[in-house]
Design an enzyme around this catalytic site. Structure first.
Site, PDB file in Angstrom:
ATOM      1  N   PRO A 128       0.822  -1.273  -0.006  1.00 47.62           N
ATOM      2  CA  PRO A 128      -0.173   0.032  -0.051  1.00 47.62           C
ATOM      3  C   PRO A 128       1.069   1.164   0.096  1.00 47.62           C
ATOM      4  CG  PRO A 128      -0.901  -1.678   1.640  1.00 47.62           C
ATOM      5  CD  PRO A 128       0.395  -2.142   0.975  1.00 47.62           C
ATOM      6  N   GLY A 131       4.941   1.705  -4.027  1.00 43.15           N
ATOM      7  CA  GLY A 131       4.653   1.202  -5.406  1.00 43.15           C
ATOM      8  C   GLY A 131       5.765   1.574  -6.408  1.00 43.15           C
ATOM      9  N   ILE A 157      -2.276  -7.282  -6.418  1.00 41.65           N
ATOM     10  CA  ILE A 157      -1.480  -8.282  -6.831  1.00 41.65           C
ATOM     11  C   ILE A 157      -2.303  -9.162  -7.960  1.00 41.65           C
ATOM     12  CG2 ILE A 157      -0.223 -10.381  -6.261  1.00 41.65           C
ATOM     13  CD1 ILE A 157       0.883  -7.625  -5.236  1.00 41.65           C
ATOM     14  N   THR A 158      -1.731  -9.211  -9.256  1.00 39.24           N
ATOM     15  CA  THR A 158      -2.572  -9.893 -10.369  1.00 39.24           C
ATOM     16  C   THR A 158      -2.330 -11.548 -10.182  1.00 39.24           C
ATOM     17  OG1 THR A 158      -1.860  -8.198 -11.915  1.00 39.24           O
ATOM     18  CG2 THR A 158      -2.417 -10.312 -12.893  1.00 39.24           C
ATOM     19  N   ARG A 267     -19.583   1.396 -42.398  1.00 35.83           N
ATOM     20  CA  ARG A 267     -20.479   2.502 -41.848  1.00 35.83           C
ATOM     21  C   ARG A 267     -20.348   3.838 -42.840  1.00 35.83           C
ATOM     22  NH1 ARG A 267     -24.438   4.305 -38.406  1.00 35.83           N
ATOM     23  NH2 ARG A 267     -23.993   6.275 -37.858  1.00 35.83           N
ATOM     24  N   GLY A 338     -17.087   6.535 -33.618  1.00 40.67           N
ATOM     25  CA  GLY A 338     -18.163   7.439 -33.276  1.00 40.67           C
ATOM     26  C   GLY A 338     -18.937   7.023 -32.079  1.00 40.67           C
ATOM     27  N   GLU A 362       4.084  -2.527 -13.643  1.00 42.70           N
ATOM     28  CA  GLU A 362       5.568  -2.782 -13.664  1.00 42.70           C
ATOM     29  C   GLU A 362       6.370  -1.594 -14.023  1.00 42.70           C
ATOM     30  OE1 GLU A 362       6.230  -6.165 -15.826  1.00 42.70           O
ATOM     31  OE2 GLU A 362       4.219  -7.300 -15.355  1.00 42.70           O
ATOM     32  N   THR A 364       5.573   2.765 -13.825  1.00 45.27           N
ATOM     33  CA  THR A 364       4.891   3.684 -14.678  1.00 45.27           C
ATOM     34  C   THR A 364       5.681   4.083 -15.876  1.00 45.27           C
ATOM     35  OG1 THR A 364       5.470   5.600 -13.320  1.00 45.27           O
ATOM     36  CG2 THR A 364       3.717   4.543 -12.711  1.00 45.27           C
ATOM     37  N   SER A 365       4.984   5.122 -16.628  1.00 45.14           N
ATOM     38  CA  SER A 365       5.718   5.667 -17.902  1.00 45.14           C
ATOM     39  C   SER A 365       6.596   6.712 -17.327  1.00 45.14           C
ATOM     40  CB  SER A 365       4.707   6.539 -18.694  1.00 45.14           C
ATOM     41  OG  SER A 365       3.729   5.489 -19.563  1.00 45.14           O
TER      42      SER A 365
HETATM   43  P1  FAD Z   1       2.789   5.657  -7.040  1.00 45.38           P
HETATM   44  O1  FAD Z   1       4.349   4.947  -6.912  1.00 45.38           O
HETATM   45  O2  FAD Z   1       2.312   6.371  -5.868  1.00 45.38           O
HETATM   46  O3  FAD Z   1       2.819   6.932  -8.286  1.00 45.38           O
HETATM   47  C1  FAD Z   1       1.993   7.951  -8.327  1.00 45.38           C
HETATM   48  C2  FAD Z   1       2.419   8.823  -9.340  1.00 45.38           C
HETATM   49  O4  FAD Z   1       3.818   9.447  -9.255  1.00 45.38           O
HETATM   50  C3  FAD Z   1       2.857   8.079 -10.843  1.00 45.38           C
HETATM   51  O5  FAD Z   1       2.348   8.888 -11.990  1.00 45.38           O
HETATM   52  C4  FAD Z   1       4.261   7.956 -10.740  1.00 45.38           C
HETATM   53  O6  FAD Z   1       4.726   7.884 -12.248  1.00 45.38           O
HETATM   54  C5  FAD Z   1       4.624   9.176 -10.146  1.00 45.38           C
HETATM   55  N1  FAD Z   1       5.959   9.220  -9.502  1.00 45.38           N
HETATM   56  C6  FAD Z   1       6.366   8.408  -8.456  1.00 45.38           C
HETATM   57  N2  FAD Z   1       7.641   8.593  -8.228  1.00 45.38           N
HETATM   58  C7  FAD Z   1       8.269   9.362  -9.251  1.00 45.38           C
HETATM   59  C8  FAD Z   1       9.448   9.790  -9.489  1.00 45.38           C
HETATM   60  N3  FAD Z   1      10.655   9.250  -8.718  1.00 45.38           N
HETATM   61  N4  FAD Z   1       9.515  10.770 -10.440  1.00 45.38           N
HETATM   62  C9  FAD Z   1       8.508  11.029 -11.207  1.00 45.38           C
HETATM   63  N5  FAD Z   1       7.173  10.514 -11.092  1.00 45.38           N
HETATM   64  C10 FAD Z   1       7.120   9.631  -9.898  1.00 45.38           C
HETATM   65  N6  FAD Z   1       2.330  -5.005  -8.267  1.00 45.38           N
HETATM   66  C11 FAD Z   1       2.738  -6.109  -8.100  1.00 45.38           C
HETATM   67  O7  FAD Z   1       3.709  -6.157  -7.221  1.00 45.38           O
HETATM   68  N7  FAD Z   1       2.306  -7.043  -8.745  1.00 45.38           N
HETATM   69  C12 FAD Z   1       1.367  -7.251  -9.538  1.00 45.38           C
HETATM   70  O8  FAD Z   1       0.976  -8.543 -10.015  1.00 45.38           O
HETATM   71  C13 FAD Z   1       0.685  -6.057  -9.906  1.00 45.38           C
HETATM   72  N8  FAD Z   1      -0.422  -6.078 -10.697  1.00 45.38           N
HETATM   73  C14 FAD Z   1      -1.148  -4.909 -10.913  1.00 45.38           C
HETATM   74  C15 FAD Z   1      -2.504  -5.179 -11.550  1.00 45.38           C
HETATM   75  C16 FAD Z   1      -2.866  -3.869 -11.510  1.00 45.38           C
HETATM   76  C17 FAD Z   1      -4.484  -3.735 -12.223  1.00 45.38           C
HETATM   77  C18 FAD Z   1      -2.562  -2.433 -11.265  1.00 45.38           C
HETATM   78  C19 FAD Z   1      -3.360  -1.334 -11.007  1.00 45.38           C
HETATM   79  C20 FAD Z   1      -1.226  -2.606 -10.290  1.00 45.38           C
HETATM   80  C21 FAD Z   1      -0.627  -3.606 -10.160  1.00 45.38           C
HETATM   81  N9  FAD Z   1       0.796  -3.611  -9.681  1.00 45.38           N
HETATM   82  C22 FAD Z   1       1.238  -4.946  -9.152  1.00 45.38           C
HETATM   83  C23 FAD Z   1       1.064  -2.565  -8.794  1.00 45.38           C
HETATM   84  C24 FAD Z   1       1.782  -1.700  -9.945  1.00 45.38           C
HETATM   85  O9  FAD Z   1       3.073  -2.208 -10.354  1.00 45.38           O
HETATM   86  C25 FAD Z   1       1.817  -0.192  -9.083  1.00 45.38           C
HETATM   87  O10 FAD Z   1       0.743   0.202  -9.070  1.00 45.38           O
HETATM   88  C26 FAD Z   1       2.863   0.858  -9.949  1.00 45.38           C
HETATM   89  O11 FAD Z   1       4.121   0.333  -9.834  1.00 45.38           O
HETATM   90  C27 FAD Z   1       2.826   2.133  -9.395  1.00 45.38           C
HETATM   91  O12 FAD Z   1       2.778   2.406  -7.986  1.00 45.38           O
HETATM   92  P2  FAD Z   1       1.811   3.308  -7.188  1.00 45.38           P
HETATM   93  O13 FAD Z   1       0.229   2.688  -7.886  1.00 45.38           O
HETATM   94  O14 FAD Z   1       1.960   2.823  -5.687  1.00 45.38           O
HETATM   95  O15 FAD Z   1       1.749   4.497  -7.701  1.00 45.38           O
END
Ligand code: FAD
Length: 382
Positions: A128, A131, A157-158, A267, A338, A362, A364-365
C-alpha cells in the site's frame, strides 16, 4: 536482427491466433462485464503450452524462444488483456524466476505444475505504501529456527486470489534494496489471507488482490535466491516483464486497427463509407504506424534476450512506447466508431480501459523515462 519469422514462430503465432479466436474473443466482453474470466481458461492455456512456453522441456515447458512468447502475448492481448496478464505473470514473472534462480527442488516442485496450468503463480512486490519506490517495502521476514515468519501486506497483486504460489518479496535485513529477499509462499499457508480488489477501470476479468500475511511460516527452502538478493531478482524479472506487457499492448493496438478498419468500411455517412473520408484515414494511419513501431520495439527486446545481450533499457523503451501507443490506438479507434465506440457492443472501449493500466504497472511511464534517462546520462534522477 532478422525480421523474418522462422517456420516454428509462424506456427506458434497461428496456433495462438486460432486459440484466441476460439477460446477468448467470443467470451471477452462477458468476462469483462462479470469481472471474472472463466477459471477453465487457465487449464486451456496450460494444455496448449502457453503457460510454459519459455521453460525448458525438462520441466514441462516447450523450450520456445522469447520472440515466440511475444507473438503469443500479442495474440492474447488482441483477445483479452485479462488473459494475457494471467500468462505474463504466472509464466513471465514467476515460473521464469524459478527456472532462473530456483534450486533443483524448487524447479521440480513448481515448474511442471505452473507449465501445465494445474498451478498458477502471482508476483507480490507492491505494498500500500510502496509502489514505484518498491525498495521501500516493509513486509518483514524474521528467522525462526529453520523457518521464516512473514508479516505484512501486499496490494494490486495480479492472479492474487487464484494463484497457488506467490513469489513474494520481504525485508530480511536493514533498509534499502539490499535488505530484501524473495520467497516462494504457497497461498494456502496458514496466516495468509486474500481479498479481491473489485471495480477496476480495466482488466476486469483478472483477479487483482490484496494479500495480508500474519506470521506466515515458510521453511528456508522456500527462499528463492540469496538472502538480500531479492530486489535485484525482482528488477531483473520486471525488465523481462516489461517486454511482455509491451507485447500485449501490440495486440491491443492491432485489435483496435482491425476493428476500426472493418467498421470504417461498413459505416456510411455523407453518402459513402467513412473509410473514404480523409480524416478517418488519418486516424487509421496513425493506429497502423503506432502498432508497427511498437511491434518492432518488442521484437528488438526479444531478439536481444534470445541472443544473450543486455536488454533492460530497450525493454523500458518498448514498454513506454507500446503502452502509450495502445492508449492512443484505442482512443483513435473509438473516434472512428463515433458514438458506437462508447458502448460495449464493440470492443474498442474495453481496449482503452485495458490499455490504460499498462502505462501504470510494472513501472509507470515516468519510471520508464527515468530508467531510460539514467541509462543515457549515468545520473540517477529517481
Ligand atoms: P505511485 O508510485 O504512488 O505513483 C503515483 C504517481 O507518481 C505516478 O504517476 C508515478 O509515475 C509518479 N512518480 C512516483 N515516483 C516518481 C518519481 N521518482 N519521479 C516522477 N514521478 C514519480 N504489483 C505487483 O507487485 N504485482 C502485480 O501483479 C501487480 N499487478 C497490478 C495490476 C493492476 C491492475 C494494477 C493497477 C497494479 C498492479 N501492480 C502490481 C502494482 C503496480 O506495479 C503499481 O501500481 C505501480 O508500480 C505504481 O505504483 P503506485 O500505484 O503506488 O503509484
Amino acid at each position: 536482427m532478422d525480421l523474418h519469422l522462422s517456420a516454428e514462430q509462424v506456427a506458434v503465432r497461428e496456433l495462438a491466433a486460432d486459440f484466441v479466436n476460439r477460446e477468448v474473443v467470443p467470451h471477452a466482453a462477458t468476462w469483462d462485464r462479470r469481472e471474472a474470466v472463466d477459471p477453465g481458461i487457465v487449464g486451456k492455456l496450460g494444455d496448449v503450452g502457453f503457460l510454459g512456453l519459455t521453460i525448458d522441456e525438462e520441466y514441462g515447458g516447450s523450450g520456445g524462444d522469447h520472440l515466440a512468447y511475444c507473438l503469443v502475448l500479442e495474440e492474447l492481448g488482441r483477445g483479452d488483456s485479462a488473459v494475457r496478464g494471467i500468462v505474463s505473470v504466472s509464466l513471465g514473472l514467476v515460473a521464469k524466476s524459478i527456472a532462473t534462480h530456483g534450486t533443483p527442488e524448487q524447479r521440480e516442485r513448481w515448474l511442471p505444475a505452473l507449465c501445465s496450468g494445474t498451478a498458477l503463480g502471482c508476483f507480490a512486490l507492491t505494498e500500500p505504501d510502496s509502489g514505484s519506490d518498491a525498495a521501500a517495502l516493509t513486509t518483514r521476514a524474521v528467522r525462526d529456527g529453520d523457518d521464516w515468519l512473514l508479516t505484512g501486506r501486499k496490494t494490486f497483486i495480479t492472479n492474487g486470489t487464484t494463484a497457488d504460489v506467490a513469489l513474494l518479496f520481504a525485508r530480511t535485513g536493514g533498509p534499502g534494496h539490499r535488505g530484501i529477499t524473495a520467497f516462494l509462499v504457497p497461498t494456502d499457508s496458514p496466516g495468509l489471507s486474500r481479498s479481491e480488489i473489485k471495480g477496476k477501470l480495466g482488466l476486469r476479468g483478472q483477479a487483482t488482490a490484496e494479500l495480508v500475511l500474519d506470521d506466515v511460516r515458510v521453511p528456508d527452502t522456500a527462499r528463492l535466491g540469496e538472502c538480500g538478493a531479492g530486489f535485484r531478482l525482482a528488477l531483473g524479472t520486471l525488465a523481462k516483464g516489461r517486454m511482455s506487457v509491451a507485447a500485449g499492448c501490440v495486440g491491443i493496438a492491432q485489435g483496435c486497427l482491425n476493428a476500426a478498419v472493418d467498421y470504417a468500411g461498413t459505416r456510411t455517412q455523407f453518402g459513402k463509407p467513412i473509410a473514404g473520408h480523409q480524416l478517418v484515414q488519418q486516424l487509421l494511419a496513425r493506429i497502423a504506424v503506432d502498432t508497427a513501431a511498437a511491434r518492432l520495439l518488442v521484437w528488438q527486446v526479444a531478439d536481444l534476450i534470445d541472443r544473450g545481450q543486455p536488454y533492460a533499457t530497450e525493454a523500458s523503451m518498448a514498454k513506454l512506447f507500446a503502452s502509450e501507443a495502445a492508449v492512443r490506438a484505442a482512443n483513435d479507434a473509438i473516434q472512428v466508431f463515433g458514438g458506437y465506440g462508447y458502448i460495449d457492443e464493440y470492443p474498442v472501449g474495453k481496449y482503452l480501459r485495458d490499455a490504460r493500466v499498462t502505462t501504470l504497472y510494472e513501472g509507470t511511464s515516468q519510471i520508464q523515462q527515468l530508467l531510460i534517462g539514467r541509462a543515457l546520462t549515468g545520473v540517477n534522477a529517481f
